[in-house]
Design a protein around this motif. Structure first.
Motif, PDB file in Angstrom:
ATOM      1  N   MET A  58       0.820  -1.214   0.000  1.00 48.86           N
ATOM      2  CA  MET A  58       0.000   0.000   0.000  1.00 48.86           C
ATOM      3  C   MET A  58       0.850   1.258   0.000  1.00 48.86           C
ATOM      4  O   MET A  58       1.771   1.383   0.798  1.00 48.86           O
ATOM      5  CB  MET A  58      -0.904  -0.002   1.228  1.00 48.86           C
ATOM      6  N   VAL A  91      -3.838   4.150  -1.641  1.00 53.31           N
ATOM      7  CA  VAL A  91      -4.756   4.521  -0.572  1.00 53.31           C
ATOM      8  C   VAL A  91      -4.876   6.031  -0.533  1.00 53.31           C
ATOM      9  O   VAL A  91      -3.874   6.735  -0.489  1.00 53.31           O
ATOM     10  CB  VAL A  91      -4.256   3.994   0.788  1.00 53.31           C
ATOM     11  N   LEU A 113      -9.920  -0.414   3.831  1.00 53.72           N
ATOM     12  CA  LEU A 113      -8.758  -1.296   3.747  1.00 53.72           C
ATOM     13  C   LEU A 113      -8.993  -2.670   4.376  1.00 53.72           C
ATOM     14  O   LEU A 113      -8.688  -3.697   3.763  1.00 53.72           O
ATOM     15  CB  LEU A 113      -7.540  -0.635   4.382  1.00 53.72           C
TER      16      LEU A 113
END
Length: 177
Positions: A58, A91, A113
């Protein structure tokens, strides 16, 4: 990674939110935060999550190329694992809910998430998860040592003109003897 127009306080706030969301992930997951980027001594990867549905790398922001590069760097640490076991995740608060995948990169909001990690199909057994965690952890530790070594070398490096002046002084001292 700072996105243009974001203040440091906004980044800290978003970063804290992601960590709080990731804290709700089941115990079968291993979460690594702010890890050294293998092959980039000055770079860091925001989060790596390893669990039954794969390895999720991420990065914050909106740079697809950076998300892919970070995922490639982590996947290179585990050459025996199929590429399908790795997923690049961008993200950010501006990504659509719940999430979309574009060009092999998942775009996700921080609040989604944990759900994203749980909802993907299982690709690893619990034994494979343990093995991947060990291999990735060792690889990231090596990258961290390389980063620290590179930072130390930068600090210790002497500008050429200073080194030459020091050599001249030492040579002059020898001739006087």
């Amino acid at each position: 990674m700072q996105v243009a127009g974001e203040s440091t306080s906004e980044i800290v706030e978003q970063y804290g939110d992601r960590r709080a969301v990731l804290a709700r992930v089941p115990r079968e997951w291993t979460l690594l935060h702010d890890v050294a980027w293998p092959g980039r001594p000055a770079g860091t990867i925001d989060h790596v999550a390893i669990g039954p549905t794969g390895v999720f790398v991420m990065t914050a922001g909106s740079c697809v190329a950076e998300a892919v590069a970070a995922t490639d760097a982590v996947s290179a640490l585990v050459p025996g694992l199929r590429r399908e076991g790795f997923r690049a995740v961008l993200v950010g608060p501006d990504h659509p809910a719940p999430w979309i995948e574009v060009d092999g990169v998942i775009h996700c909001e921080p609040v989604d998430l944990a759900r994203l990690l749980r909802s993907c199909p299982r690709v690893l057994t619990s034994e494979e998860v343990a093995g991947v965690v060990g291999v990735v952890h060792v690889g990231l530790e090596r990258a961290e040592r390389a980063r620290r070594t590179a930072a130390t070398v930068e600090v210790i490096a002497v500008p050429p003109q200073v080194a030459v002046a020091g050599r001249r002084r030492r040579l002059r001292g020898r001739r006087a003897v």
